[in-house]
Scaffold this motif. Structure first.
Motif, PDB file in Angstrom:
ATOM      1  N   LYS A 114      -2.330  17.164  -6.796  1.00 20.21           N
ATOM      2  CA  LYS A 114      -2.292  18.430  -6.354  1.00 20.21           C
ATOM      3  C   LYS A 114      -3.721  18.956  -5.677  1.00 20.21           C
ATOM      4  CE  LYS A 114       1.606  19.936  -9.389  1.00 20.21           C
ATOM      5  NZ  LYS A 114       1.951  18.703  -9.920  1.00 20.21           N
ATOM      6  N   LEU A 117      -3.651  17.075  -2.512  1.00 26.98           N
ATOM      7  CA  LEU A 117      -3.055  17.733  -1.524  1.00 26.98           C
ATOM      8  C   LEU A 117      -3.654  19.103  -1.014  1.00 26.98           C
ATOM      9  CD1 LEU A 117      -0.058  18.309   0.207  1.00 26.98           C
ATOM     10  CD2 LEU A 117       0.486  19.226  -2.121  1.00 26.98           C
ATOM     11  N   ALA A 189       1.966  14.910  -1.130  1.00 22.66           N
ATOM     12  CA  ALA A 189       2.805  16.113  -1.628  1.00 22.66           C
ATOM     13  C   ALA A 189       4.094  15.765  -2.404  1.00 22.66           C
ATOM     14  CB  ALA A 189       3.217  17.001  -0.492  1.00 22.66           C
ATOM     15  N   MET A 194       5.394  18.469  -4.560  1.00 24.34           N
ATOM     16  CA  MET A 194       5.341  19.772  -3.840  1.00 24.34           C
ATOM     17  C   MET A 194       5.999  19.863  -2.555  1.00 24.34           C
ATOM     18  SD  MET A 194       3.055  21.642  -5.894  1.00 24.34           S
ATOM     19  CE  MET A 194       1.967  22.571  -5.155  1.00 24.34           C
ATOM     20  N   ASP A 195       6.538  20.946  -2.110  1.00 26.23           N
ATOM     21  CA  ASP A 195       6.714  21.012  -0.817  1.00 26.23           C
ATOM     22  C   ASP A 195       5.704  21.947  -0.207  1.00 26.23           C
ATOM     23  OD1 ASP A 195       9.479  20.350  -1.063  1.00 26.23           O
ATOM     24  OD2 ASP A 195      10.173  22.344  -1.947  1.00 26.23           O
ATOM     25  N   VAL A 196       5.969  21.692   1.230  1.00 30.55           N
ATOM     26  CA  VAL A 196       4.991  22.226   2.143  1.00 30.55           C
ATOM     27  C   VAL A 196       5.576  22.953   3.198  1.00 30.55           C
ATOM     28  CG1 VAL A 196       2.941  21.850   3.750  1.00 30.55           C
ATOM     29  CG2 VAL A 196       3.165  20.469   1.869  1.00 30.55           C
ATOM     30  N   SER A 209       2.393  25.737  -0.225  1.00 31.84           N
ATOM     31  CA  SER A 209       2.740  24.703  -0.918  1.00 31.84           C
ATOM     32  C   SER A 209       3.248  25.202  -2.401  1.00 31.84           C
ATOM     33  CB  SER A 209       1.776  23.412  -0.856  1.00 31.84           C
ATOM     34  OG  SER A 209       2.391  22.685  -1.746  1.00 31.84           O
TER      35      SER A 209
END
Length: 236
Positions: A114, A117, A189, A194-196, A209
């Motif tokens: 994380k 990212l 990601a 995780m979404d971006v 994110s």
């Protein structure tokens, strides 16, 4: 969109090419400064050369420290990185007369992927304001379910070309050394679940994110080890 999968050799080669590109400039300037010192006896020229060497050495060091965390196995073979370290290397890399960086985040250890990212999104935010401006970084929530929001504000702000498809892992025109950072950010990601998402409003690009609804746990990047060995404590 059709997913594109790079094998480990292609991924590492493209990342190395991009990293070398970023470091060559200050290292070349150091070499030029040393050549001036060897050939010049004029005091003002020698002072100019020393100043160039000092500035370029600091720049090269900042880029390498940022790269070590954003793309390498920096810190340790463990699972966490201090957000304070992420802030420090980001300020060293991007805080200059062209780009200002504001940072609001907990003083805490967060899962390694994380934090990686976050740093990769800082790079993308910088490319969203090619003429410079302000990048505001905000991290909220705990390490297992953080929300990362980066706002890049500046003249001629735009969502970088192809960045959304690259992060999605389905680039329209393949992956080259220029697009590898966004592609890698997408890999990280997905590994961090995780979404971006990107949006633009006037002169401000927002990158947001959040934890992916489709994955509750972090998944490994198949064939691409992010922990490459024991702690590199000698470089810490």
């Amino acid at each position: 969109m059709t997913a594109v999968t790079l094998d480990a050799l292609d991924l590492s080669a493209l990342l190395c090419s991009r990293i070398c590109h970023d470091v060559i400039s200050p290292v070349g300037a150091i070499v030029n400064g040393l050549e001036v010192l060897e050939d010049e006896s004029d005091a003002s020229m020698r002072e100019f050369a020393l100043d160039l060497i000092r500035k370029s050495a600091r720049q090269a060091s900042a880029r390498l420290q940022f790269t070590r965390i954003a793309f390498g196995a920096a810190g340790s073979a463990g699972a966490s990185i201090d957000l304070a370290d992420a802030e420090k290397v980001s300020r060293g890399m991007f805080g200059d007369e062209k780009t200002q960086l504001t940072w609001s985040a907990p003083q805490a250890l967060y899962p390694k992927n994380k934090v990686k990212l976050l740093l990769n999104l800082v790079v993308i935010a910088t490319s969203a304001i090619p003429r410079g401006g302000v990048i505001d970084v905000q991290v909220t929530g705990d390490g297992e379910a953080p929300t990362l929001v980066l706002r890049a504000k500046g003249s001629h702000a735009r969502i970088p070309p192809h960045v959304e498809s690259l992060i999605a892992g389905a680039p329209e025109h393949g992956v080259d050394a220029h697009g590898i950072l966004a592609y890698y950010a997408g890999l990280v990601a997905r590994a961090a679940a995780m979404d971006v998402r990107f949006s633009i409003d006037g002169d401000t690009v927002t990158i947001r994110s959040e934890p992916s609804a489709a994955a509750a746990e972090e998944a490994p990047i198949v064939g691409v080890p992010l922990d490459l060995g024991p702690p590199d404590t000698a470089l810490a």
